[in-house]
Scaffold this motif. Structure first.
Motif, short mmCIF file in Angstrom:
data_model
loop_
_atom_site.label_atom_id
_atom_site.label_comp_id
_atom_site.label_asym_id
_atom_site.label_seq_id
_atom_site.Cartn_x
_atom_site.Cartn_y
_atom_site.Cartn_z
N ALA A 20 -11.15 -11.21 1.49
CA ALA A 20 -10.72 -10.86 0.13
C ALA A 20 -9.73 -9.70 0.16
CB ALA A 20 -11.94 -10.50 -0.73
N VAL A 21 -10.00 -8.70 1.00
CA VAL A 21 -9.08 -7.57 1.13
C VAL A 21 -7.74 -8.05 1.70
CG1 VAL A 21 -8.67 -5.38 2.33
CG2 VAL A 21 -10.91 -5.85 1.35
N ARG A 22 -7.80 -8.96 2.68
CA ARG A 22 -6.56 -9.49 3.26
C ARG A 22 -5.70 -10.17 2.20
NH1 ARG A 22 -3.92 -13.47 4.67
NH2 ARG A 22 -5.48 -14.95 3.94
N GLN A 23 -6.34 -10.97 1.36
CA GLN A 23 -5.59 -11.67 0.31
C GLN A 23 -5.00 -10.67 -0.68
OE1 GLN A 23 -7.87 -14.90 -1.41
NE2 GLN A 23 -8.38 -15.72 0.60
N ALA A 24 -5.76 -9.63 -0.99
CA ALA A 24 -5.24 -8.62 -1.92
C ALA A 24 -4.06 -7.88 -1.30
CB ALA A 24 -6.35 -7.64 -2.29
N LEU A 25 -4.16 -7.54 -0.01
CA LEU A 25 -3.06 -6.84 0.67
C LEU A 25 -1.82 -7.73 0.74
CD1 LEU A 25 -4.94 -5.04 3.59
CD2 LEU A 25 -3.95 -3.99 1.56
N ALA A 26 -2.02 -9.05 0.84
CA ALA A 26 -0.89 -9.97 0.94
C ALA A 26 -0.07 -10.00 -0.34
CB ALA A 26 -1.39 -11.38 1.28
N THR A 27 -0.67 -9.56 -1.46
CA THR A 27 0.08 -9.55 -2.72
C THR A 27 0.99 -8.34 -2.81
OG1 THR A 27 -1.58 -8.27 -3.94
CG2 THR A 27 -1.87 -10.66 -3.90
N ASP A 29 4.08 -5.96 -1.59
CA ASP A 29 5.30 -6.14 -0.80
C ASP A 29 5.08 -5.48 0.56
OD1 ASP A 29 6.64 -7.44 -2.76
OD2 ASP A 29 7.51 -5.61 -3.62
N GLY A 30 5.64 -6.06 1.58
CA GLY A 30 5.54 -5.39 2.88
C GLY A 30 5.27 -6.38 3.99
N VAL A 31 4.67 -5.89 5.04
CA VAL A 31 4.49 -6.69 6.24
C VAL A 31 3.35 -7.69 6.08
CG1 VAL A 31 5.33 -4.78 7.63
CG2 VAL A 31 2.89 -5.10 7.34
N GLU A 32 3.39 -8.68 6.95
CA GLU A 32 2.35 -9.71 6.96
C GLU A 32 1.02 -9.13 7.45
OE1 GLU A 32 1.51 -13.97 9.20
OE2 GLU A 32 3.13 -12.63 9.85
N VAL A 33 -0.05 -9.45 6.75
CA VAL A 33 -1.39 -9.02 7.17
C VAL A 33 -2.12 -10.24 7.71
CG1 VAL A 33 -3.53 -7.91 6.45
CG2 VAL A 33 -1.38 -7.29 5.35
N GLU A 34 -2.42 -10.20 9.02
CA GLU A 34 -2.98 -11.39 9.65
C GLU A 34 -4.49 -11.47 9.51
OE1 GLU A 34 -1.45 -10.90 13.58
OE2 GLU A 34 0.54 -11.65 13.04
N ARG A 35 -5.15 -10.30 9.54
CA ARG A 35 -6.61 -10.34 9.58
C ARG A 35 -7.15 -8.98 9.16
NH1 ARG A 35 -10.09 -10.09 14.15
NH2 ARG A 35 -11.92 -11.41 13.98
N VAL A 36 -8.23 -9.01 8.40
CA VAL A 36 -8.89 -7.76 7.99
C VAL A 36 -10.39 -7.94 8.20
CG1 VAL A 36 -9.38 -6.20 6.06
CG2 VAL A 36 -7.11 -7.22 6.27
N LYS B 64 -2.18 2.19 -2.37
CA LYS B 64 -2.21 1.25 -3.49
C LYS B 64 -3.53 0.52 -3.63
CE LYS B 64 2.72 0.22 -3.17
NZ LYS B 64 3.67 -0.81 -2.73
N LEU B 65 -4.26 0.34 -2.54
CA LEU B 65 -5.38 -0.60 -2.62
C LEU B 65 -6.64 -0.18 -1.86
CD1 LEU B 65 -4.82 -4.28 -3.02
CD2 LEU B 65 -6.59 -3.64 -1.42
N LEU B 66 -6.48 0.33 -0.65
CA LEU B 66 -7.69 0.54 0.18
C LEU B 66 -8.44 1.82 -0.20
CD1 LEU B 66 -6.34 -0.54 3.69
CD2 LEU B 66 -7.70 -1.87 2.09
#
Lengths: 81, 81
Positions: A20-27, A29-36, B64-66
């Motif tokens: 859920a955190v990964r999906q939120a971080l993906a929203t 702008d910025g770098v790709e988040v592969e896994r949290v 922003k989020l964490l």
């Protein structure tokens, strides 16, 4: 003596909170988040001043209360000698 | 690039969760537990390979989020160069 205890899910265990955190971080702008993966971080101050006594007590606390040994790993860092 | 993010309550902020853990630990046999503070531990894997780019992105994620910058501090450790 002070210690930091970090409790994390074992590698094979699904982490819906982390996903859920990964999906939120993906929203953002910025770098790709592969896994949290999300864990717990616990700061403990003990009356015990002896490092090996403190470590024994902390292991017992983790095994009995702070971590679930079926699903979680933990590591202990003593901070003050 | 992998990173560990540790989010903790700022020093002055009351931590009822930590106090509850302290009371639970006090029921175990063993050493005296003076103080417990509970925080979050987040492992993040980024697509970004450049350390300074990753650090910039991670700071933005924390702001922003964490973490809640009003009540919480965070620290970021890059794990793989």
């Amino acid at each position: 003596m002070k210690a930091h205890v970090i409790v994390t899910l074992k590698p094979g265990i699904l982490d819906p909170q982390g996903e859920a955190v990964r999906q939120a971080l993906a929203t953002l702008d910025g770098v790709e988040v592969e896994r949290v993966r999300v864990g717990k971080y616990i700061e403990v101050e003990l009356g015990e001043a002896d490092p090996s006594g403190a470590m024994t007590a902390l292991r017992a606390m983790c095994d009995k209360l702070l971590a679930n040994p079926v699903m979680e790993d933990y590591r202990i860092e003593l901070v003050e000698g």
